[in-house]
Design a protein around this motif. Structure first.
Motif, short mmCIF file in Angstrom:
data_model
loop_
_atom_site.label_atom_id
_atom_site.label_comp_id
_atom_site.label_asym_id
_atom_site.label_seq_id
_atom_site.Cartn_x
_atom_site.Cartn_y
_atom_site.Cartn_z
N ASN A 221 28.41 31.74 48.63
CA ASN A 221 28.11 30.92 49.81
C ASN A 221 28.60 31.58 51.10
OD1 ASN A 221 26.94 28.91 48.19
ND2 ASN A 221 28.92 27.98 47.82
N THR A 268 24.74 30.20 46.90
CA THR A 268 24.24 31.53 47.24
C THR A 268 25.21 32.57 46.73
OG1 THR A 268 23.17 30.66 49.22
CG2 THR A 268 23.47 33.04 49.09
N GLN A 279 21.14 38.81 47.86
CA GLN A 279 21.57 37.42 47.73
C GLN A 279 20.58 36.63 46.90
OE1 GLN A 279 21.98 36.50 52.00
NE2 GLN A 279 24.17 36.28 51.64
N LEU A 281 19.75 32.53 45.63
CA LEU A 281 20.02 31.09 45.66
C LEU A 281 19.88 30.58 44.23
CD1 LEU A 281 20.64 28.77 47.66
CD2 LEU A 281 18.20 28.23 47.59
N GLU A 454 19.49 30.84 53.63
CA GLU A 454 19.98 32.21 53.71
C GLU A 454 21.36 32.23 54.34
OE1 GLU A 454 18.73 36.56 55.54
OE2 GLU A 454 17.49 34.78 55.88
#
Length: 528
Positions: A221, A268, A279, A281, A454
């Motif tokens: 995150n 994330t 990255q 999710l 994002e």
């Protein structure tokens, strides 16, 4: 006395009025060249436009951000140098294949020349997995604000927890007894207070994170703990499937009531090396275990930047009437200007299109050495057909919605934006020559099941080690841990801001003015 006052007035004006141009400006500044090769994709260059790739642009030297949106969203922050071609090659499909795991909703790949995500070396070494006895934890720094404040609790190598502000959490067991805490997260520190009889405990999911090669930095995150977070590693994260209202528990001071604990079922995960950050999710469920792995070697081979020197020759273009919009292209490379203009381009075959209102002209030129083109504009039109998938998508021409997808337009440069509910919006730039008939197809991609969130991290601090950042912050019943400072990090984006007034130079001028005025005043006094 009048001449003395006039002299002082001219002196002040000369010192305080800023110069008409800055030292870095040059009317003959050589450009740089940016090429993006991502066949079948649209590249958006922030502040410039959106183009179907492959595409090349003649640009002023500086820093640029390129974004390619699709199954994998790719963002590249690169510099363009005078007299050089910066070539960005991207294969989003291969990047998607380099990322594997369960629960992955969307993927971003980021290349940032100004960042360095490499692992920091610690001296002296620090053992983050030493933890206190009893119902306590080691709270290394972790400062997460998105989507909600989060901290860190460490009870051992296999017991690393991401704590969530304003919740009741079961953080491990000790001697068979559960450690139930009410958690409050502050910048750089976490306060954990022991409670009992909690009506709701945050469920956990476990993330197992790995990479090729191993030993890469990873983020959760957007948070990073430089003492701990290197692949491979596992940790526990909140997995709250729905909002929870009016949760209560009993603490030493009385009843603690939490009005709402928000749903949190996505996190994330970022894995990084040098200029690269990938990255994901990840959607999680209570008691689930999720494995996330990134083959960074494959990512680096699928997202590359190369530079080459460019031999450029001048092309002078003028038109009648003047002040016409100008597009010069060889099919891939594009240059934009207003007549009259001098463009520096690599040798090749170019098409020159000038337009002003409903007037336009087109001419072809072979550029080997310096050349010039003069265009006489006359009335002309062009036809554009836009085919969209889905068919009911809305089409915008230069930001204005059009009712028909069969358009008759003046030749020139246009931005076409296509959008539809449930789909990602896409924009591309179209160049129409006089009497040209062009058909373009725009296929929209469906939005992910979970809204993209994002979280671009900052590179680790390059300064001296902050030993307090990893010091133990023991949380026992009715105790508050020490504040753990978070070292500042440089921003990930190195794009300069708009030019502004140089306040330092004004102060220098004011100082010089004061000295000169004093000297003049003293000279006048001595002449009396």
């Amino acid at each position: 006395m009048r001449w003395k006052l006039i002299f002082l007035a001219f002196l002040m004006a000369g010192l305080l009025v800023p110069p008409a141009y800055s030292a870095g400006e040059s009317t003959m500044e050589r450009p740089g060249y940016l090429f993006v090769e991502a066949p079948g994709n649209v590249a958006e260059i922030e502040g410039v436009g959106s183009y179907t790739t492959p595409v090349g642009l003649v640009l002023k030297p500086g820093n640029y951000t390129v974004r390619i949106t699709g199954n994998v969203t790719v963002t590249a922050r690169v510099s363009v140098n005078a007299g050089e071609a910066t070539i960005l090659r991207v294969n989003p499909d291969e990047i998607a294949e380099a990322v594997s795991g369960e629960g992955i909703v969307s993927i971003w790949a980021i290349f940032n020349e100004s960042a360095n995500y490499s692992r920091e070396k610690l001296n002296p070494p620090f053992n983050p997995f030493a933890f206190p006895g009893g119902c306590g934890s080691n709270s290394g720094y972790l400062n997460v604000s998105n989507p909600y404040p989060m901290g860190l609790a460490v009870r051992g190598r296999d017991e690393v927890y991401i704590t969530l502000n304003g919740t009741f959490m079961h953080i491990g067991d000790d001697d068979g007894k559960p450690c139930i805490f009410y958690v409050e997260v502050y910048p750089g520190a976490t306060h954990s207070e022991s409670v009992r009889n909690a009506t709701y405990l945050v469920p956990w999911a476990r993330l197992e994170i790995d990479s090729v090669p191993q030993g890469l930095t990873f983020y959760i995150n957007g948070g990073y703990n430089r003492y701990i977070f290197y692949t491979p590693m596992g940790l526990y994260v909140p997995a709250i499937p729905r909002d929870v209202y009016n949760a209560t528990a009993v603490s030493y001071y009385g009843t603690v009531r939490i009005p709402v604990i928000h749903k949190l079922d996505t996190h994330t995960v970022g894995i990084a090396e040098n200029h690269y950050l990938v990255q994901c999710l990840v959607r999680v469920a209570p008691n689930g275990t999720y494995h996330i792995s990134v083959d960074m070697e494959k990512v680096k081979s699928s997202l590359t930047v190369e530079r080459r020197a460019v031999r450029a020759v001048p092309l002078k273009v003028d038109s009648e009437p003047g002040n016409a919009s100008l597009v010069v292209t060889d099919g891939v490379l594009r240059a934009f200007a207003t007549t009259p203009a001098t463009l520096f381009l690599p040798p090749g075959n170019y098409t020159v299109v000038a337009s002003k209102g409903n007037l336009s002209a087109k001419e072809s030129v072979f550029l080997a050495e310096s050349a010039s083109v003069f265009l006489r504009l006359s009335p002309a039109s062009a036809a554009l057909t836009v085919v969209t998938y889905p068919e009911n998508a809305t089409v915008l021409l230069n930001g204005e919605e059009v009712k028909s997808k069969n358009l008759t337009l003046s030749p020139g440069r246009y931005n076409i934006t296509v959008k539809a509910p449930g789909y990602l919006t896409k924009s591309i730039e179209v160049i129409l020559a006089p009497n040209e008939s062009k058909r373009i197809e725009v296929s929209l991609e469906k939005k992910p099941a979970v809204e993209d969130r994002e979280i671009v991290t900052s590179p680790p601090s390059g300064g001296a080690d902050d030993t307090r950042a990893g010091e133990k912050s023991q949380t026992r019943e009715n105790s508050v841990p020490e504040n753990t400072p978070v070292p500042s990090a440089p921003p990930t984006d190195d794009v300069p801001g708009p030019p502004g007034r140089d306040n330092g130079s004004l102060w220098v001028k004011a100082g010089i003015l004061a000295g000169v005025v004093g000297a003049v005043y003293l000279a006048l006094r001595l002449r009396r």
